[in-house]
Design an enzyme around this catalytic site. Structure first.
Site, PDB file in Angstrom:
ATOM      1  N   ASP A  10     -72.579 -18.704-100.937  1.00 29.42           N
ATOM      2  CA  ASP A  10     -72.717 -20.120-100.585  1.00 29.42           C
ATOM      3  C   ASP A  10     -73.165 -20.141 -99.132  1.00 29.42           C
ATOM      4  O   ASP A  10     -72.421 -19.762 -98.238  1.00 29.42           O
ATOM      5  CB  ASP A  10     -71.363 -20.818-100.761  1.00 29.42           C
ATOM      6  CG  ASP A  10     -71.385 -22.268-100.277  1.00 29.42           C
ATOM      7  OD1 ASP A  10     -72.419 -22.708 -99.716  1.00 29.42           O
ATOM      8  OD2 ASP A  10     -70.366 -22.953-100.452  1.00 29.42           O
ATOM      9  N   HIS A  17     -70.349 -30.039-100.784  1.00 25.52           N
ATOM     10  CA  HIS A  17     -70.307 -28.736-101.472  1.00 25.52           C
ATOM     11  C   HIS A  17     -70.801 -28.843-102.914  1.00 25.52           C
ATOM     12  O   HIS A  17     -70.458 -28.022-103.749  1.00 25.52           O
ATOM     13  CB  HIS A  17     -68.877 -28.197-101.462  1.00 25.52           C
ATOM     14  CG  HIS A  17     -68.378 -27.806-100.109  1.00 25.52           C
ATOM     15  ND1 HIS A  17     -68.659 -26.582 -99.536  1.00 25.52           N
ATOM     16  CD2 HIS A  17     -67.623 -28.482 -99.197  1.00 25.52           C
ATOM     17  CE1 HIS A  17     -68.084 -26.514 -98.343  1.00 25.52           C
ATOM     18  NE2 HIS A  17     -67.454 -27.660 -98.108  1.00 25.52           N
ATOM     19  N   ASP A  51     -73.045 -25.042-105.262  1.00 21.63           N
ATOM     20  CA  ASP A  51     -73.539 -24.745-103.912  1.00 21.63           C
ATOM     21  C   ASP A  51     -73.730 -23.250-103.672  1.00 21.63           C
ATOM     22  O   ASP A  51     -73.872 -22.813-102.531  1.00 21.63           O
ATOM     23  CB  ASP A  51     -72.597 -25.346-102.853  1.00 21.63           C
ATOM     24  CG  ASP A  51     -71.167 -24.862-103.008  1.00 21.63           C
ATOM     25  OD1 ASP A  51     -70.897 -24.004-103.870  1.00 21.63           O
ATOM     26  OD2 ASP A  51     -70.302 -25.369-102.262  1.00 21.63           O
ATOM     27  N   ASP A  52     -73.714 -22.451-104.754  1.00 23.57           N
ATOM     28  CA  ASP A  52     -73.890 -21.002-104.584  1.00 23.57           C
ATOM     29  C   ASP A  52     -75.291 -20.560-104.982  1.00 23.57           C
ATOM     30  O   ASP A  52     -75.762 -20.894-106.069  1.00 23.57           O
ATOM     31  CB  ASP A  52     -72.858 -20.253-105.425  1.00 23.57           C
ATOM     32  CG  ASP A  52     -71.464 -20.465-104.880  1.00 23.57           C
ATOM     33  OD1 ASP A  52     -71.043 -19.684-104.032  1.00 23.57           O
ATOM     34  OD2 ASP A  52     -70.818 -21.474-105.275  1.00 23.57           O
ATOM     35  N   ASN A 103     -73.966  -2.372 -96.749  1.00 25.19           N
ATOM     36  CA  ASN A 103     -73.487  -2.865 -98.025  1.00 25.19           C
ATOM     37  C   ASN A 103     -72.940  -4.282 -97.823  1.00 25.19           C
ATOM     38  O   ASN A 103     -72.237  -4.511 -96.842  1.00 25.19           O
ATOM     39  CB  ASN A 103     -72.360  -1.913 -98.486  1.00 25.19           C
ATOM     40  CG  ASN A 103     -71.986  -2.126 -99.925  1.00 25.19           C
ATOM     41  OD1 ASN A 103     -71.735  -3.248-100.348  1.00 25.19           O
ATOM     42  ND2 ASN A 103     -71.955  -1.040-100.670  1.00 25.19           N
ATOM     43  N   TYR A 227     -59.284 -19.469 -94.871  1.00 24.46           N
ATOM     44  CA  TYR A 227     -60.065 -20.103 -95.925  1.00 24.46           C
ATOM     45  C   TYR A 227     -61.493 -20.340 -95.458  1.00 24.46           C
ATOM     46  O   TYR A 227     -61.738 -20.944 -94.442  1.00 24.46           O
ATOM     47  CB  TYR A 227     -59.452 -21.458 -96.318  1.00 24.46           C
ATOM     48  CG  TYR A 227     -60.224 -22.107 -97.442  1.00 24.46           C
ATOM     49  CD1 TYR A 227     -60.218 -21.533 -98.711  1.00 24.46           C
ATOM     50  CD2 TYR A 227     -60.992 -23.243 -97.230  1.00 24.46           C
ATOM     51  CE1 TYR A 227     -60.942 -22.085 -99.743  1.00 24.46           C
ATOM     52  CE2 TYR A 227     -61.723 -23.800 -98.262  1.00 24.46           C
ATOM     53  CZ  TYR A 227     -61.685 -23.215 -99.512  1.00 24.46           C
ATOM     54  OH  TYR A 227     -62.414 -23.763-100.532  1.00 24.46           O
ATOM     55  N   LYS A 230     -64.354 -20.887-101.832  1.00 25.95           N
ATOM     56  CA  LYS A 230     -63.868 -20.186-103.018  1.00 25.95           C
ATOM     57  C   LYS A 230     -64.795 -19.030-103.368  1.00 25.95           C
ATOM     58  O   LYS A 230     -65.946 -19.011-102.966  1.00 25.95           O
ATOM     59  CB  LYS A 230     -63.764 -21.167-104.185  1.00 25.95           C
ATOM     60  CG  LYS A 230     -62.367 -21.723-104.349  1.00 25.95           C
ATOM     61  CD  LYS A 230     -61.381 -20.646-104.822  1.00 25.95           C
ATOM     62  CE  LYS A 230     -59.943 -21.163-104.716  1.00 25.95           C
ATOM     63  NZ  LYS A 230     -58.943 -20.109-104.666  1.00 25.95           N
ATOM     64  N   ASP A 231     -64.280 -18.075-104.164  1.00 26.42           N
ATOM     65  CA  ASP A 231     -65.064 -16.894-104.516  1.00 26.42           C
ATOM     66  C   ASP A 231     -66.293 -17.250-105.338  1.00 26.42           C
ATOM     67  O   ASP A 231     -67.337 -16.630-105.213  1.00 26.42           O
ATOM     68  CB  ASP A 231     -64.225 -15.909-105.329  1.00 26.42           C
ATOM     69  CG  ASP A 231     -62.866 -15.675-104.712  1.00 26.42           C
ATOM     70  OD1 ASP A 231     -62.763 -15.821-103.485  1.00 26.42           O
ATOM     71  OD2 ASP A 231     -61.925 -15.375-105.452  1.00 26.42           O
ATOM     72  N   ASP A 232     -66.118 -18.220-106.235  1.00 26.94           N
ATOM     73  CA  ASP A 232     -67.213 -18.642-107.099  1.00 26.94           C
ATOM     74  C   ASP A 232     -67.891 -17.411-107.709  1.00 26.94           C
ATOM     75  O   ASP A 232     -69.040 -17.076-107.396  1.00 26.94           O
ATOM     76  CB  ASP A 232     -68.201 -19.527-106.326  1.00 26.94           C
ATOM     77  CG  ASP A 232     -67.484 -20.750-105.769  1.00 26.94           C
ATOM     78  OD1 ASP A 232     -66.421 -21.106-106.302  1.00 26.94           O
ATOM     79  OD2 ASP A 232     -67.980 -21.337-104.793  1.00 26.94           O
ATOM     80  N   TYR A 346     -55.951 -24.536 -98.362  1.00 27.99           N
ATOM     81  CA  TYR A 346     -55.729 -25.419 -97.217  1.00 27.99           C
ATOM     82  C   TYR A 346     -54.253 -25.749 -97.182  1.00 27.99           C
ATOM     83  O   TYR A 346     -53.670 -26.037 -98.222  1.00 27.99           O
ATOM     84  CB  TYR A 346     -56.410 -26.772 -97.430  1.00 27.99           C
ATOM     85  CG  TYR A 346     -57.875 -26.880 -97.145  1.00 27.99           C
ATOM     86  CD1 TYR A 346     -58.324 -27.700 -96.112  1.00 27.99           C
ATOM     87  CD2 TYR A 346     -58.809 -26.231 -97.932  1.00 27.99           C
ATOM     88  CE1 TYR A 346     -59.674 -27.845 -95.873  1.00 27.99           C
ATOM     89  CE2 TYR A 346     -60.165 -26.377 -97.699  1.00 27.99           C
ATOM     90  CZ  TYR A 346     -60.595 -27.186 -96.667  1.00 27.99           C
ATOM     91  OH  TYR A 346     -61.929 -27.355 -96.428  1.00 27.99           O
TER      92      TYR A 346
HETATM   93  C1  F6R Z   1     -63.879 -26.060-102.730  1.00 28.14           C
HETATM   94  C2  F6R Z   1     -64.834 -26.684-101.823  1.00 28.14           C
HETATM   95  C3  F6R Z   1     -64.629 -28.093-101.407  1.00 28.14           C
HETATM   96  C4  F6R Z   1     -64.217 -28.182 -99.931  1.00 28.14           C
HETATM   97  C5  F6R Z   1     -63.968 -29.630 -99.499  1.00 28.14           C
HETATM   98  C6  F6R Z   1     -63.712 -29.744 -98.001  1.00 28.14           C
HETATM   99  O1  F6R Z   1     -64.220 -24.722-102.996  1.00 28.14           O
HETATM  100  O2  F6R Z   1     -65.782 -26.064-101.391  1.00 28.14           O
HETATM  101  O3  F6R Z   1     -63.725 -28.772-102.233  1.00 28.14           O
HETATM  102  O4  F6R Z   1     -63.066 -27.408 -99.715  1.00 28.14           O
HETATM  103  O5  F6R Z   1     -65.094 -30.429 -99.797  1.00 28.14           O
HETATM  104  O6  F6R Z   1     -64.782 -29.152 -97.361  1.00 28.14           O
HETATM  105  P1  F6R Z   1     -64.976 -29.069 -95.765  1.00 28.14           P
HETATM  106  O7  F6R Z   1     -63.726 -28.425 -95.228  1.00 28.14           O
HETATM  107  O8  F6R Z   1     -66.208 -28.228 -95.615  1.00 28.14           O
HETATM  108  O9  F6R Z   1     -65.155 -30.474 -95.279  1.00 28.14           O
HETATM  109 MG    MG Z   2     -69.700 -24.774-100.289  1.00 28.18          MG
HETATM  110 MG    MG Z   3     -69.384 -22.768-104.375  1.00 33.68          MG
END
Ligand code: F6R
Ligand code: MG
Ligand code: MG
Length: 364
Positions: A10, A17, A51-52, A103, A227, A230-232, A346
């Site tokens: 991502d 996101h 978003d990945d 790597n 944090y 996510k791993d996605d 979080y």
């Molecule tokens: C979960 C994810 C979203 C963000 C959330 C807050 O994997 O990517 O739910 O955690 O939108 O995002 P920020 O902290 O970037 O504002």
């Molecule tokens: Mg994202």
């Molecule tokens: Mg993602």
């Protein structure tokens, strides 16, 4: 021998996101095209899941090859430039390091790679997920390779009757173990049923020793120590012949199981199978979703993709996922919608405890 490498990151969301900007995918395509012209790659496909950004590559250089990993890393850097110009959300977020050191493992991106001798027909399905973590494949992999109620081939196909072996990683202790289905399924499920800690890394055909499936097991939060997203994860599955049929591989996803992730990586939600064009998680930043790109390999060429969940037979799973999403959301900030304290990505707990420290008194 051909190597299939799926490397993803991502590196900027559009909007928030929820998805990837077309210019990012275009830039990824441009970098891959150049590598193909330079004969580093046999073939490639660039796509996104939410978003990945997903780089699907075939080559003849084996797993963990420095040139291939550098290509992926440099591609992510180029795409990050675009993401920064457009001020996309979280531009470059999964690139945890400044310098490439041979790597991409441990540097943020997720990696699944397998090297094998291409068969006369080589159907491959690449699953890609957004808003969830690497253990999300445990349930479907168990169903595909160990559950006769899902995969009838385990019962009636001679070339599958001997079962499959599972390589399970303890992602916290950095240990691994191989367990055999069907004899050891009770032991296996003890681990696989706890996907936050144990993730299936690979599956092998026991008779031939052939690789059947590989997934990315990188846990971003453990790499970064905080944090970052996510791993996605992604997961490659070989199909047909001595492996489960395409329909047996897709079948587990008719059940939208609960996985961890969703909003702020801190909730349980249904794993929704969708077409690629629908992999834009918007409701409460979710629910978590999975896409499936199907290919036939031909001399390493990726013939495809076919968008495998773009099929009305998965409409019911999507509808049920919607209902589960409503039900889980109705819990608001309560567990088990919200993840247990130690699993949340979080938290404000340390600050709140500190603020209220003096107001806590001992119980009688
Ligand atoms: C979960 C994810 C979203 C963000 C959330 C807050 O994997 O990517 O739910 O955690 O939108 O995002 P920020 O902290 O970037 O504002
Ligand atoms: Mg994202
Ligand atoms: Mg993602």
């Amino acid at each position: 021998m051909i190597t299939l490498s799926v490397i993803k990151a991502d590196i900027g969301g559009y909007v928030g996101h929820s998805s990837s900007h077309p210019l990012l995918i275009e830039k990824g395509h441009e970098c891959m095209e150049k590598a193909k012209r330079d004969k580093l790659l046999v073939d490639f496909h660039v796509t996104n899941c939410g978003d990945d950004l997903q780089l699907i590559m075939t080559h003849e250089r084996g797993e963990e090859d420095e040139a291939i990993h550098k290509l992926a890393w440099d591609t992510f850097l180029e795409c990050t430039k675009v993401a920064k110009e457009l001020k996309l959300h979280g531009a470059g977020q999964d690139l945890l390091s400044d310098a490439f050191s041979g790597n991409v493992k441990g540097m943020g991106p997720g990696v699944a790679e397998m090297e094998f001798e291409e068969r006369g027909s080589e159907p491959i399905i690449i699953f890609m997920a957004d808003k969830t973590s690497s253990g999300a494949w445990n349930f479907p992999l168990y169903k595909i390779f160990a559950d006769p109620f899902n995969t009838i081939g385990l019962v009636i196909a001679e070339n599958m009757h001997g079962g499959f072996s599972f390589e399970i990683h303890d992602v916290k202790e950095h240990k691994k173990i191989n367990l055999n289905a069907p004899e050891e399924i009770y032991d296996m499920l003890l681990f696989m049923g706890a996907p936050g800690r144990y993730a299936v890394k690979a599956v092998y055909h026991r008779g031939s020793g052939e690789i059947a499936s590989v997934s990315s097991t990188q846990r971003l939060s453990m790499m970064a120590g905080r944090y970052v997203g996510k791993d996605d994860p992604v997961c490659i599955v070989r199909s047909q012949g001595e492996f489960p049929a395409v329909g047996e591989v897709l079948e587990p996803f008719t059940n939208p199981i609960l996985v961890e992730g969703w909003m702020r990586g801190s909730h349980h939600g249904p794993f929704m199978p969708v077409a690629v064009r629908e992999s834009n998680p918007t409701r409460f930043d979710g629910p978590p979703r999975v896409i499936a790109a199907g290919f036939q390999l031909s001399g390493g060429k990726l013939v495809g993709p076919r968008d495998m969940f773009d099929d009305p037979s998965f409409d019911k799973a999507r509808r049920i996922a919607g209902e589960i999403a409503d039900y889980m959301r109705s819990h608001g900030p309560f567990e088990p919608h919200r993840l247990p304290l130690e699993e949340m990505e979080y938290t404000t707990m340390p600050q709140v405890i500190k603020k209220l420290e003096k107001r806590f008194t001992d119980l009688e």
